[in-house]
Write an enzyme that holds these catalytic residues in place. Structure first.
Site, PDB file in Angstrom:
ATOM      1  N   ASN A 199       0.866  -2.076  12.121  1.00 29.62           N
ATOM      2  CA  ASN A 199       2.289  -2.157  12.366  1.00 29.62           C
ATOM      3  C   ASN A 199       2.919  -0.767  12.502  1.00 29.62           C
ATOM      4  O   ASN A 199       3.744  -0.511  13.383  1.00 29.62           O
ATOM      5  CB  ASN A 199       2.852  -2.856  11.125  1.00 29.62           C
ATOM      6  CG  ASN A 199       4.089  -3.579  11.423  1.00 29.62           C
ATOM      7  OD1 ASN A 199       4.493  -3.667  12.568  1.00 29.62           O
ATOM      8  ND2 ASN A 199       4.722  -4.077  10.395  1.00 29.62           N
TER       9      ASN A 199
ATOM     10  N   HIS B 180       0.844  -1.200   0.000  1.00 34.37           N
ATOM     11  CA  HIS B 180       0.000   0.000   0.000  1.00 34.37           C
ATOM     12  C   HIS B 180       0.876   1.246   0.000  1.00 34.37           C
ATOM     13  O   HIS B 180       1.012   1.935   0.999  1.00 34.37           O
ATOM     14  CB  HIS B 180      -0.951  -0.005   1.201  1.00 34.37           C
ATOM     15  CG  HIS B 180      -1.886  -1.162   1.157  1.00 34.37           C
ATOM     16  ND1 HIS B 180      -2.847  -1.294   0.183  1.00 34.37           N
ATOM     17  CD2 HIS B 180      -2.010  -2.257   1.933  1.00 34.37           C
ATOM     18  CE1 HIS B 180      -3.506  -2.421   0.366  1.00 34.37           C
ATOM     19  NE2 HIS B 180      -3.013  -3.030   1.424  1.00 34.37           N
TER      20      HIS B 180
ATOM     21  N   HIS C  15      -7.452  -8.662   7.946  1.00 32.75           N
ATOM     22  CA  HIS C  15      -6.138  -8.504   7.305  1.00 32.75           C
ATOM     23  C   HIS C  15      -5.930  -9.653   6.301  1.00 32.75           C
ATOM     24  O   HIS C  15      -6.246 -10.803   6.598  1.00 32.75           O
ATOM     25  CB  HIS C  15      -5.044  -8.518   8.377  1.00 32.75           C
ATOM     26  CG  HIS C  15      -3.714  -8.120   7.852  1.00 32.75           C
ATOM     27  ND1 HIS C  15      -2.908  -8.974   7.120  1.00 32.75           N
ATOM     28  CD2 HIS C  15      -3.045  -6.947   7.908  1.00 32.75           C
ATOM     29  CE1 HIS C  15      -1.791  -8.347   6.780  1.00 32.75           C
ATOM     30  NE2 HIS C  15      -1.854  -7.113   7.242  1.00 32.75           N
TER      31      HIS C  15
ATOM     32  N   HIS D  60       1.554 -11.450   1.725  1.00 32.14           N
ATOM     33  CA  HIS D  60       0.608 -11.891   2.769  1.00 32.14           C
ATOM     34  C   HIS D  60       0.116 -13.322   2.549  1.00 32.14           C
ATOM     35  O   HIS D  60      -0.409 -13.930   3.468  1.00 32.14           O
ATOM     36  CB  HIS D  60      -0.651 -11.022   2.751  1.00 32.14           C
ATOM     37  CG  HIS D  60      -0.408  -9.589   3.058  1.00 32.14           C
ATOM     38  ND1 HIS D  60       0.355  -9.174   4.115  1.00 32.14           N
ATOM     39  CD2 HIS D  60      -0.882  -8.452   2.473  1.00 32.14           C
ATOM     40  CE1 HIS D  60       0.363  -7.853   4.149  1.00 32.14           C
ATOM     41  NE2 HIS D  60      -0.359  -7.390   3.171  1.00 32.14           N
TER      42      HIS D  60
ATOM     43  N   GLU E  91      -3.391 -11.350   5.398  1.00 25.35           N
ATOM     44  CA  GLU E  91      -2.601 -12.496   5.882  1.00 25.35           C
ATOM     45  C   GLU E  91      -3.485 -13.423   6.712  1.00 25.35           C
ATOM     46  O   GLU E  91      -3.426 -14.651   6.577  1.00 25.35           O
ATOM     47  CB  GLU E  91      -1.418 -12.002   6.726  1.00 25.35           C
ATOM     48  CG  GLU E  91      -0.560 -13.146   7.249  1.00 25.35           C
ATOM     49  CD  GLU E  91       0.564 -12.647   8.159  1.00 25.35           C
ATOM     50  OE1 GLU E  91       1.143 -11.587   7.878  1.00 25.35           O
ATOM     51  OE2 GLU E  91       0.850 -13.336   9.154  1.00 25.35           O
TER      52      GLU E  91
HETATM   53  S1  SF4 Z   1       6.759  -8.558   7.811  1.00 23.92           S
HETATM   54 FE1  SF4 Z   1       7.864 -10.483   7.959  1.00 23.92          FE
HETATM   55  S2  SF4 Z   1       6.318 -12.050   7.540  1.00 23.92           S
HETATM   56 FE2  SF4 Z   1       5.493 -10.123   6.810  1.00 23.92          FE
HETATM   57  S3  SF4 Z   1       6.085 -10.052   4.647  1.00 23.92           S
HETATM   58 FE3  SF4 Z   1       7.651  -8.971   5.797  1.00 23.92          FE
HETATM   59  S4  SF4 Z   1       9.241 -10.525   6.194  1.00 23.92           S
HETATM   60 FE4  SF4 Z   1       7.372 -11.593   5.637  1.00 23.92          FE
END
Ligand code: SF4
Length: 321
Positions: free
Chosen positions: A220, A42, A125, A75, A127
């Protein structure tokens, strides 16, 4: 007035995001009609760059023509997406992050072993949506108020979306000890997430103000902002340099730290640093803003390995030698 901008160590794309973007670029450079299933990241600059080389983002496989290539983003997706893509005659390029693939496998094993599974994650999400394809009955919980819905069972397992904050995972694990006779805990918080948080905290301790760059809705990125505040340093969260439109925030600060989420290219952090120098510096600093921003980027720990990804290459016209 701003005298110095410091970019946190180990910022820029995480390896999962970088790989998925590189796979899309390689596919386009090979002359294939290339799509990504959902935005690969994004970030409007990255999406624009990809569009320029012909990579289109689509919401469903139905928008991809027979024979074209579709890149699965970092994801991951539910397993049936691969089957549907094959049935439609698409070339699937799997950009699922290796860490997420490992999570998916571990979830599958928990299902086979008969555990009642609790998945810490943000319900919508992508993922988490993909992970649920491997464990459809998993109970997804996010904030603490959700946790009361976790039942008491003899054998339970706890696993997490890769980008959840470690403290929340640990707190939930402690909570679940009282919910099960046997509790299996798989700590699948991604190491990149942990390092990013550590480096942001370290940077925040030595500056007057932190600027956190990342998606407005990214949990995050919000977590990075929260950590800066825990360190006692005021922080502002932005999506890109253009959002820094109020120079007054720099009036009383001398050193500014910059950090970014795992979907934020490191080049964006350099642009933010330049904007900070331009907004908050003296006339002399403003006149050297570009060079100072580049120096801030160079001063961060390992710049060479962290740059965006493969350079953009324009595909050769069909039939060209
Ligand atoms: S944050 Fe970690 S798990 Fe997520 S895409 Fe990036 S490397 Fe992979």
């Amino acid at each position: 007035m701003v005298e110095e901008v410091r970019i946190a160590r180990r910022t820029g794309f995480c390896y999962g995001v970088r790989e998925a973007i590189d796979k899309a670029k390689e596919s386009a450079a090979a002359g294939k009609a290339t799509h990504t299933l959902g935005q690969v990241v994004h970030n409007e600059g990255v999406i624009r760059d990809l569009q320029q080389i012909g990579v289109r983002s689509v919401d469903t496989l139905d928008d991809v023509d027979h024979g074209a290539a579709v890149v699965i983003r970092a994801h991951g997706v539910r397993p049936e997406v691969f089957d549907r893509a094959s049935a439609r005659g698409l070339e699937v390029i799997d950009g699922t992050c290796t860490w997420v693939i490992q999570e998916q496998r571990q979830l599958q094993e928990l299902v086979e072993e008969g555990y009642t599974i609790v998945l810490l994650g943000t319900p919508k999400h992508p993922e988490v949506a993909g992970l649920l394809g491997f464990a459809p009955d998993a109970i997804v919980v996010d904030e603490e108020e959700d946790w009361v819905k976790i039942p008491r069972r003899k054998r339970m397992a706890l696993i997490t979306q890769s980008t959840q904050p470690p403290w929340k995972f640990e707190k939930l694990a402690a909570f679940m000890v009282g919910r099960a006779h046997e509790l299996k805990i798989l700590n699948t918080v991604c190491p990149v997430t942990i390092r990013r948080q550590e480096d942001t905290l370290e940077a925040a301790r030595d500056v007057d103000l932190m600027v956190v760059v990342g998606g407005r809705h990214s949990a995050n990125t919000k977590e990075l902002t929260r950590l800066c505040e825990i360190a006692g340093t005021p922080a502002i969260q932005i999506e890109n340099a253009r959002d820094l439109d109020d120079a007054s925030v720099f009036a009383d600060v001398r050193v500014v730290g910059v950090t970014g989420g795992t979907s934020t290219p490191i080049e964006d952090l350099r642009d933010v640093a330049e904007r900070i120098y331009l907004s908050g510096g003296t006339d002399d600093v403003r006149s050297r803003a570009g060079a100072l921003a580049t120096a801030a980027l160079d001063a961060a720990a390992t710049p060479a390995g962290r740059t965006t990804s493969l350079p953009i290459r324009t595909p050769s016209p069909a039939g060209a030698a």
